[in-house]
Design a protein around this motif. Structure first.
Motif, PDB file in Angstrom:
ATOM      1  N   LEU A   1       9.921  -2.025   5.874  1.00  0.00           N
ATOM      2  CA  LEU A   1       9.012  -1.101   5.180  1.00  0.00           C
ATOM      3  C   LEU A   1       8.216  -0.249   6.169  1.00  0.00           C
ATOM      4  O   LEU A   1       8.052   0.947   5.982  1.00  0.00           O
ATOM      5  CB  LEU A   1       8.040  -1.870   4.284  1.00  0.00           C
ATOM      6  CG  LEU A   1       8.612  -2.504   3.018  1.00  0.00           C
ATOM      7  CD1 LEU A   1       7.486  -2.950   2.119  1.00  0.00           C
ATOM      8  CD2 LEU A   1       9.540  -1.577   2.283  1.00  0.00           C
ATOM      9  N   CYS A   2       7.731  -0.899   7.238  1.00  0.00           N
ATOM     10  CA  CYS A   2       6.954  -0.177   8.248  1.00  0.00           C
ATOM     11  C   CYS A   2       7.796   0.903   8.913  1.00  0.00           C
ATOM     12  O   CYS A   2       7.295   1.932   9.328  1.00  0.00           O
ATOM     13  CB  CYS A   2       6.440  -1.137   9.325  1.00  0.00           C
ATOM     14  SG  CYS A   2       5.078  -2.162   8.775  1.00  0.00           S
TER      15      CYS A   2
ATOM     16  N   LYS B   1       0.660   0.619   0.361  1.00  0.00           N
ATOM     17  CA  LYS B   1      -0.441   1.193   1.130  1.00  0.00           C
ATOM     18  C   LYS B   1      -0.285   0.898   2.617  1.00  0.00           C
ATOM     19  O   LYS B   1      -1.146   1.217   3.414  1.00  0.00           O
ATOM     20  CB  LYS B   1      -1.782   0.631   0.646  1.00  0.00           C
ATOM     21  CG  LYS B   1      -2.062   0.911  -0.810  1.00  0.00           C
ATOM     22  CD  LYS B   1      -2.157   2.394  -1.112  1.00  0.00           C
ATOM     23  CE  LYS B   1      -3.521   2.962  -0.740  1.00  0.00           C
ATOM     24  NZ  LYS B   1      -3.612   4.386  -1.101  1.00  0.00           N
ATOM     25  N   GLY B   2       0.799   0.251   2.958  1.00  0.00           N
ATOM     26  CA  GLY B   2       1.070  -0.003   4.373  1.00  0.00           C
ATOM     27  C   GLY B   2       0.725  -1.407   4.798  1.00  0.00           C
ATOM     28  O   GLY B   2       0.332  -2.246   4.000  1.00  0.00           O
ATOM     29  N   LYS B   3       0.872  -1.625   6.080  1.00  0.00           N
ATOM     30  CA  LYS B   3       0.655  -2.923   6.675  1.00  0.00           C
ATOM     31  C   LYS B   3      -0.795  -3.339   6.509  1.00  0.00           C
ATOM     32  O   LYS B   3      -1.707  -2.573   6.826  1.00  0.00           O
ATOM     33  CB  LYS B   3       0.981  -2.809   8.169  1.00  0.00           C
ATOM     34  CG  LYS B   3       1.422  -4.071   8.803  1.00  0.00           C
ATOM     35  CD  LYS B   3       1.918  -3.765  10.217  1.00  0.00           C
ATOM     36  CE  LYS B   3       2.320  -5.040  10.902  1.00  0.00           C
ATOM     37  NZ  LYS B   3       2.968  -4.792  12.185  1.00  0.00           N
ATOM     38  N   MET B   4      -1.004  -4.543   6.017  1.00  0.00           N
ATOM     39  CA  MET B   4      -2.356  -4.992   5.737  1.00  0.00           C
ATOM     40  C   MET B   4      -3.228  -5.078   6.984  1.00  0.00           C
ATOM     41  O   MET B   4      -4.414  -4.782   6.933  1.00  0.00           O
ATOM     42  CB  MET B   4      -2.300  -6.349   5.061  1.00  0.00           C
ATOM     43  CG  MET B   4      -3.661  -6.764   4.548  1.00  0.00           C
ATOM     44  SD  MET B   4      -3.630  -8.426   3.952  1.00  0.00           S
ATOM     45  CE  MET B   4      -3.748  -8.141   2.226  1.00  0.00           C
TER      46      MET B   4
ATOM     47  N   LEU C   1       0.038  -4.243   1.700  1.00  0.00           N
ATOM     48  CA  LEU C   1      -0.894  -4.089   0.601  1.00  0.00           C
ATOM     49  C   LEU C   1      -0.302  -3.088  -0.388  1.00  0.00           C
ATOM     50  O   LEU C   1       0.050  -1.973  -0.014  1.00  0.00           O
ATOM     51  CB  LEU C   1      -2.231  -3.589   1.138  1.00  0.00           C
ATOM     52  CG  LEU C   1      -3.412  -3.619   0.179  1.00  0.00           C
ATOM     53  CD1 LEU C   1      -3.763  -5.046  -0.203  1.00  0.00           C
ATOM     54  CD2 LEU C   1      -4.613  -2.965   0.821  1.00  0.00           C
ATOM     55  N   PHE C   2      -0.173  -3.527  -1.633  1.00  0.00           N
ATOM     56  CA  PHE C   2       0.331  -2.637  -2.685  1.00  0.00           C
ATOM     57  C   PHE C   2      -0.792  -2.344  -3.663  1.00  0.00           C
ATOM     58  O   PHE C   2      -1.573  -3.219  -4.012  1.00  0.00           O
ATOM     59  CB  PHE C   2       1.518  -3.291  -3.404  1.00  0.00           C
ATOM     60  CG  PHE C   2       2.780  -3.238  -2.585  1.00  0.00           C
ATOM     61  CD1 PHE C   2       3.689  -2.215  -2.778  1.00  0.00           C
ATOM     62  CD2 PHE C   2       3.042  -4.207  -1.633  1.00  0.00           C
ATOM     63  CE1 PHE C   2       4.843  -2.150  -2.020  1.00  0.00           C
ATOM     64  CE2 PHE C   2       4.198  -4.152  -0.867  1.00  0.00           C
ATOM     65  CZ  PHE C   2       5.103  -3.125  -1.062  1.00  0.00           C
ATOM     66  N   TYR C   3      -0.853  -1.101  -4.070  1.00  0.00           N
ATOM     67  CA  TYR C   3      -1.946  -0.633  -4.914  1.00  0.00           C
ATOM     68  C   TYR C   3      -1.403   0.007  -6.186  1.00  0.00           C
ATOM     69  O   TYR C   3      -0.460   0.808  -6.135  1.00  0.00           O
ATOM     70  CB  TYR C   3      -2.764   0.385  -4.121  1.00  0.00           C
ATOM     71  CG  TYR C   3      -3.882   1.036  -4.890  1.00  0.00           C
ATOM     72  CD1 TYR C   3      -5.046   0.327  -5.159  1.00  0.00           C
ATOM     73  CD2 TYR C   3      -3.775   2.348  -5.320  1.00  0.00           C
ATOM     74  CE1 TYR C   3      -6.076   0.922  -5.865  1.00  0.00           C
ATOM     75  CE2 TYR C   3      -4.806   2.959  -6.025  1.00  0.00           C
ATOM     76  CZ  TYR C   3      -5.960   2.234  -6.287  1.00  0.00           C
ATOM     77  OH  TYR C   3      -6.976   2.833  -6.987  1.00  0.00           O
ATOM     78  N   CYS C   4      -1.995  -0.380  -7.310  1.00  0.00           N
ATOM     79  CA  CYS C   4      -1.570   0.188  -8.593  1.00  0.00           C
ATOM     80  C   CYS C   4      -2.384   1.446  -8.886  1.00  0.00           C
ATOM     81  O   CYS C   4      -3.611   1.407  -8.935  1.00  0.00           O
ATOM     82  CB  CYS C   4      -1.756  -0.825  -9.716  1.00  0.00           C
ATOM     83  SG  CYS C   4      -1.355  -0.140 -11.339  1.00  0.00           S
TER      84      CYS C   4
END
Ligand code: ZN
Ligand code: ZN
Length: 80
Positions: free
Chosen positions: A6-7, A27-30, A64-67
């Protein structure tokens, strides 16, 4: 060396919100978020990571995934 797909843009992960079923945005790498937000946010993230086995030793990348619909945030561990 382990590379997170993913990165590096090799792959996209399609995830859906457990609250509303909406599509989640990566949202990218936590780890990139530490220090980037308010102290409250940092503590919140620390708490979430706490209790998980070390992501480094497992060669997993915490994302981190954001709705966009309800603002729910989910953490997903990506195998590197
Ligand atoms: Zn990653
Ligand atoms: Zn949602």
């Amino acid at each position: 060396m382990n590379i997170c797909p993913l990165c590096n843009g090799f792959r996209e992960l399609l995830l859906y919100c457990e609250n509303c079923g909406g599509k989640l945005e990566d949202k990218g790498k936590m780890m990139d978020y530490f220090g980037a937000y308010s102290p409250y946010m940092e503590i919140d993230l620390m708490k979430r990571i706490d209790g998980y086995p070390s992501t480094l030793s497992r060669h997993e990348c915490a994302h981190l995934f954001y709705c966009l619909h309800c603002g729910n945030e989910q953490t997903q561990f990506i195998k590197e």
